[in-house]
Scaffold this active site. Sequence first.
Site, PDB file in Angstrom:
ATOM      1  N   ARG A  88       0.756  -0.839  -0.195  1.00  0.00           N
ATOM      2  CA  ARG A  88      -0.060   0.533   0.112  1.00  0.00           C
ATOM      3  C   ARG A  88       1.202   0.969   0.033  1.00  0.00           C
ATOM      4  NH1 ARG A  88      -4.675  -2.731   2.998  1.00  0.00           N
ATOM      5  NH2 ARG A  88      -6.220  -0.984   2.365  1.00  0.00           N
ATOM      6  N   ARG A 155     -17.586  -3.175   8.973  1.00  0.00           N
ATOM      7  CA  ARG A 155     -16.159  -3.028  10.348  1.00  0.00           C
ATOM      8  C   ARG A 155     -16.586  -1.604  10.879  1.00  0.00           C
ATOM      9  NH1 ARG A 155     -12.909  -5.134   5.345  1.00  0.00           N
ATOM     10  NH2 ARG A 155     -11.359  -2.900   5.959  1.00  0.00           N
ATOM     11  N   ARG A 166      -9.726   6.415   4.544  1.00  0.00           N
ATOM     12  CA  ARG A 166      -9.441   5.492   4.174  1.00  0.00           C
ATOM     13  C   ARG A 166      -9.527   6.086   2.359  1.00  0.00           C
ATOM     14  NH1 ARG A 166     -13.333   1.107   4.458  1.00  0.00           N
ATOM     15  NH2 ARG A 166     -11.794  -0.675   3.486  1.00  0.00           N
TER      16      ARG A 166
END
Length: 208
Positions: A88, A155, A166
Amino acid sequence: MKLVFLGPPGAGKGTIAVKAKDVYSIPHISTGDLFRENIRKETELGKKVKAILASGDLVPDEVTIAMVDNRLKEDDASAGFILDGFPRTIAQADALMEMTALDRVVNFVLDKEEIVKRLSGRRVCKSTGRTYHIIYNPPKVEGIDDETGEPLIQRDDDKEEAIRNRLEVYEASTAPLIDYYRQKGLLVDIDASKSPDEVLSSMVEALR
Ligand code: AMP
């Protein structure tokens, strides 16, 4: 086949990886799943990363790289793997190059509006990690896992504030990997807006 699945959160990397692992007979290695398993088991690593995951920030590179390095040394990964959610960052991608050579990097392409729709409707079974979507892939009984009968949860990082974070983290840290791998001639772009079976078959075709 040594594959990396790249793309924004919610693009369906995990869903496709669960299907693709049987097509290629290779393990599906999701760093997000590995972290969540550690959190569930309350390991030292789990305690260290719990708040980071809830916020949608990235776990520090050295922690993540060490975890992946260990996992890739296990026997089942010797012939190939699908890495889902790793690398990432550029530092992680450089570290991965030192560990092994990749065959292809699949880039799942999806626009932002659709990403938010998918993430905010996602529900998971905590014990198995099986995922659903309240509209696109609902369970047989609302709010209940089809196989275990356990209640489905959302979640923490699929809640609105964390989703926004995110996506920002993806743009800043992970999107540069698209050019990184394109320059190495490894990148395969896949339209991720279709149904999982359509996405899977266009990927299998593109990798042939
Ligand atoms: P995912 O299930 O792939 O969406 O990952 C969930 C969360 O786990 C991310 O938002 C990060 O907090 C953490 N995580 C997963 N993979 C990585 C990675 N390669 N580097 C850093 N953090 C990660």
